[in-house]
Design a protein around this motif. Structure first.
Motif, short mmCIF file in Angstrom:
data_model
loop_
_atom_site.label_atom_id
_atom_site.label_comp_id
_atom_site.label_asym_id
_atom_site.label_seq_id
_atom_site.Cartn_x
_atom_site.Cartn_y
_atom_site.Cartn_z
N LEU A 1 0.86 -1.18 0.00
CA LEU A 1 0.00 0.00 0.00
C LEU A 1 0.90 1.23 0.00
N GLN A 2 0.86 1.96 -1.03
CA GLN A 2 1.79 3.08 -1.12
C GLN A 2 1.08 4.24 -1.80
N ALA A 3 1.23 5.41 -1.22
CA ALA A 3 0.62 6.57 -1.87
C ALA A 3 1.27 6.78 -3.23
N ASP A 4 0.47 7.25 -4.18
CA ASP A 4 1.00 7.48 -5.52
C ASP A 4 1.55 8.91 -5.58
N VAL A 5 2.52 9.16 -4.70
CA VAL A 5 3.04 10.53 -4.58
C VAL A 5 4.50 10.55 -5.02
N ASN A 6 4.79 11.50 -5.86
CA ASN A 6 6.15 11.66 -6.32
C ASN A 6 6.89 12.56 -5.31
N VAL A 7 7.83 11.98 -4.57
CA VAL A 7 8.47 12.74 -3.50
C VAL A 7 9.88 13.17 -3.90
N ASN A 8 10.16 14.45 -3.79
CA ASN A 8 11.52 14.95 -4.01
C ASN A 8 12.04 15.53 -2.71
N LYS B 1 2.36 15.38 -6.02
CA LYS B 1 3.80 15.60 -6.02
C LYS B 1 4.19 16.42 -4.78
N ILE B 2 5.19 15.96 -4.07
CA ILE B 2 5.61 16.69 -2.85
C ILE B 2 7.13 16.86 -2.86
N THR B 3 7.56 18.06 -2.62
CA THR B 3 8.98 18.28 -2.35
C THR B 3 9.07 18.64 -0.87
N ILE B 4 9.94 17.95 -0.17
CA ILE B 4 9.98 18.07 1.30
C ILE B 4 11.41 17.76 1.76
N PRO B 5 11.87 18.31 2.87
CA PRO B 5 13.21 17.93 3.35
C PRO B 5 13.27 16.46 3.76
N SER B 6 14.46 15.91 3.84
CA SER B 6 14.59 14.48 4.19
C SER B 6 14.21 14.25 5.65
N GLN B 7 13.89 12.99 5.93
CA GLN B 7 13.41 12.61 7.28
C GLN B 7 14.35 13.05 8.41
N GLU B 8 15.66 13.02 8.14
CA GLU B 8 16.61 13.36 9.22
C GLU B 8 16.48 14.82 9.64
N ASN B 9 15.95 15.64 8.72
CA ASN B 9 15.84 17.08 9.05
C ASN B 9 14.47 17.48 9.56
N ILE B 10 13.61 16.48 9.73
CA ILE B 10 12.23 16.79 10.13
C ILE B 10 11.90 16.11 11.45
N LEU B 11 11.06 16.75 12.21
CA LEU B 11 10.48 16.06 13.37
C LEU B 11 8.97 16.27 13.34
N PHE B 12 8.23 15.17 13.41
CA PHE B 12 6.77 15.24 13.48
C PHE B 12 6.36 15.01 14.92
N LEU B 13 5.57 15.90 15.47
CA LEU B 13 5.01 15.64 16.79
C LEU B 13 3.52 15.35 16.59
N PRO B 14 3.11 14.08 16.74
CA PRO B 14 1.70 13.74 16.49
C PRO B 14 0.78 14.27 17.58
N GLN B 15 -0.51 14.13 17.29
CA GLN B 15 -1.53 14.69 18.19
C GLN B 15 -1.46 14.08 19.59
N LYS B 16 -1.26 12.75 19.64
CA LYS B 16 -1.17 12.09 20.94
C LYS B 16 0.29 11.98 21.30
N PRO B 17 0.72 12.62 22.41
CA PRO B 17 2.14 12.48 22.77
C PRO B 17 2.41 11.02 23.12
N TYR B 18 3.47 10.49 22.63
CA TYR B 18 3.79 9.10 22.93
C TYR B 18 5.01 9.02 23.82
N LEU B 19 4.85 8.39 24.96
CA LEU B 19 5.99 8.18 25.86
C LEU B 19 6.24 6.68 25.96
N PRO B 20 7.39 6.21 25.53
CA PRO B 20 7.62 4.76 25.55
C PRO B 20 7.81 4.26 26.98
#
Ligand code: ATP
Length: 573
Positions: A354-361, A422-441
């Motif tokens: 299952l993969q989005a049909d998105v062209n990522v740069n 089509k999405i141009t976005i910085p690479s994963q190493e340069n991004i941090l996503f904080l989701p709606q529910k804070p997750y504490l392991p």
């Protein structure tokens, strides 16, 4: 129909089975299996010797030969000792093979489950697998142990059959049946009797027991569903306590438990009949050879040793032929485990594709063009989105609840599979996503702060200062405490702790999905101001409902939920 389903089941089994035996561990595994097989073959040879010994020993008893008696006892002791050693090591090595195989398979399944966020996609797709945790923890274990015990058991019984059938054939002689004037002599009569007896036994057992396969399948599912509901109560204990939700929870437990019990009662009933059949079968198997051998014994005045050896050989052949009867419950459980594991593997494979049909740069900007985002059943929530955000700018995404803001972020994070564009976005190493529910392991607070990175061996960061600036100073003494922190800290504290991760990771871009929704406006303002002050070059993309968030952003994307959107430049730009 039957042949087709056997073919299909064998193919499914082969798919689950083959990987380990063709893996990088194959030689170790094959070596261990060969040793176990060899030990079993030697013990079968010793069993043959032991059966001969019976003849010899009982004849000695009948002849009152005292000296030969002790010699024979000595021979028995050696045979028995060798059999014990072989049995112990054959089983020990089989178990060693079992843990190696289980370890390898568990690692593979966890790998597949984690690969490209399959664990998440399994929940968003149509192929939602129930209780994947149980499949990984319990089913793999059962699959490995039952495959080995049934497989080695079957091999051993076939070998016993081959070895003892010749002996039984020789011992049983021929049986003469008279039809008036004519007499027919049947050689190896006892072999035919045991063959016929076993075929009848296997047929009846299968007819009675085959429903156990699906009953066992359901039992495992109901048990896991019941356990899952108990775990959910533990995880949500506070909410349930506030709602005084004990009654609906108890009703839910009872309902799920009734499925467990109801299904188990059906298993009990089937098993009762099956046990009746298998026990009668084995009891008859004791008396049947005696009845058949008795006339020859009395007519020909054969030694008692002959009778004992014949009965033992009959017992061995009969046990071997009845292997399916005696292992029926295990076979039923094994079949249901194979079904469960293979559907899980299939669903994981589907989810993986299952993969989005998105062209990522990858670039240091956010450039979205012609992006359409859908829900799993096809409804469009964002249509043809085009927008651009340069580095070091900030944007807030707004819209009514349920309009698709988080889903847009999921798409940008690459975990939402129902999108195209089509999405141009910085690479994963340069991004941090904080989701709606804070997750504490599970673990220490320090680990929670660094999540998902590991705590460095020497922590040079000034964590106390960090906690202070995030208004979490009171936690400074508890950094090494292991606890279920998500049930101890307030939601606002959890959000601030998650926010502190930005200062540790220092990403170039941060995506905040209502990451400060539980904070009061003053604290929220403090956190955003701190972010701009500490990391002045950071690009911020937030989702939020509060108007007080607007002054912290330069652009605004407003989504309507029916596909439309508006892009504004705010006064702060
Ligand atoms: N896994 C899923 N399967 C099916 N529908 C989903 C799934 N996840 C989200 N949705 C649906 O997608 C829609 C958008 O959800 P989303 O979480 O993106 O909304 P939102 O705008 O962030 O809402 P809120 O402001 O309340 O957080 C909702 O109707 C939601 O029910």
């Amino acid at each position: 129909m039957q042949i087709d389903s056997i073919k299909k089941s064998s193919r499914i089994f082969w798919l689950l089975f083959k990987d380990y035996w063709q893996s990088e561990e194959k030689w170790k595994a094959r070596g261990l299996l060969a040793t176990v097989v060899l030990f079993n073959l030697i013990s079968i040879y010793l069993m043959l010797e032991l059966t001969d010994w019976y003849n010899e020993f009982y004849t000695i008893l009948q002849n009152y030969s005292y000296q030969a008696f002790w010699h024979s006892i000595g021979k028995f002791s050696i045979l028995a000792l060798l059999l014990i050693v072989l049995a112990v090591y054959a089983f020990y090595l089989q178990q060693m093979l079992q843990i190696k195989w289980r370890t390898w398979m568990t690692k593979q399944y966890i790998e597949k489950w984690m690969h490209k966020q399959t664990y998440y996609k399994l929940q968003t797709g149509q192929n939602n697998t129930d209780n994947p945790d149980q499949r990984i923890q319990e089913d793999i274990n059962l699959f490995v142990s039952l495959t080995l015990s049934l497989g080695i058991g079957l091999f051993k019984q076939v070998m016993i059959l081959i070895s003892f059938i010749a002996m039984l054939w020789q011992l049983s002689g021929s049986f003469t049946v008279s039809f008036g004037e004519q007499a027919i002599s049947i050689p190896g009569f006892m072999v035919w009797v045991t063959l016929l007896y076993s075929i009848i036994g296997t047929f009846i057992t299968h007819k009675t027991g085959h429903q156990l396969i699906s009953l066992n399948f359901n039992q495992q599912k109901y048990e896991a569903d019941f356990r899952f509901s108990l775990v959910r109560l533990r995880e949500n204990s506070e909410c349930i306590a506030f709602y005084r939700g004990e009654l609906p929870e108890k009703i839910n437990f009872q309902k799920r438990f009734m499925f467990v019990i109801g299904n188990f009662k059906q298993i009990m009933n089937r098993q009762k009949i099956l046990t009746g059949i298998t026990v009668s079968y084995s009891q008859i198997a004791i008396i049947l050879p005696i009845l058949i051998a008795a006339p020859r014994y009395f007519n020909e005045m054969l030694p008692i040793g002959w009778l004992i050896q014949t009965l033992t050989a009959f017992g061995k052949v009969q046990d071997a032929l009845s292997y399916l009867v005696s292992s029926y419950t295990d076979i039923a459980q094994w079949s249901s485990v194979i079904r469960r594991l293979s559907t899980f593997a299939e669903h994981m494979e589907t989810a993986d594709t299952l993969q989005a049909d998105v062209n990522v740069n990858l670039d240091d900007e956010l450039d979205i063009s012609a992006l359409t985002v859908r829900l799993p059943h096809g409804e469009t929530i964002i249509k043809n989105l085009c927008m651009k955000l340069s580095a070091e700018k900030s944007m807030i995404i707004t819209g009514a609840s349920g309009s698709g803001k988080s889903t847009l972020l999921r798409t940008l994070a690459g975990i939402w599979p129902f999108a195209e564009g089509k999405i141009t976005i910085p690479s994963q190493e340069n991004i941090l996503f904080l989701p709606q529910k804070p997750y504490l392991p599970l673990g220490t607070l320090r680990q929670s702060l660094y999540y998902p990175q590991a705590v460095p061996a020497i922590d040079t960061k000034n964590i106390d200062q960090l906690l202070k600036s995030c208004k979490l100073s009171k936690l400074a003494d508890q950094l090494e405490e292991i606890n279920d922190w998500s049930s101890i800290l307030s939601l606002g504290e959890q959000q601030r702790l998650a926010f502190a991760r930005i200062f540790l990771k220092k990403p170039a871009w941060v995506f905040l999905d209502e990451a400060t929704s539980a904070l009061d406006e003053a604290t929220e303002n403090h956190m955003y101001t701190l972010l701009k002050k500490e990391l002045p070059q950071i690009t911020i993309v937030s989702i939020g409902h509060r108007a007080t968030l607007l002054p912290h952003h330069e652009y605004r994307l407003d989504v309507s939920g029916n596909g439309d959107y508006k892009f504004y430049v705010l006064n702060n730009a």
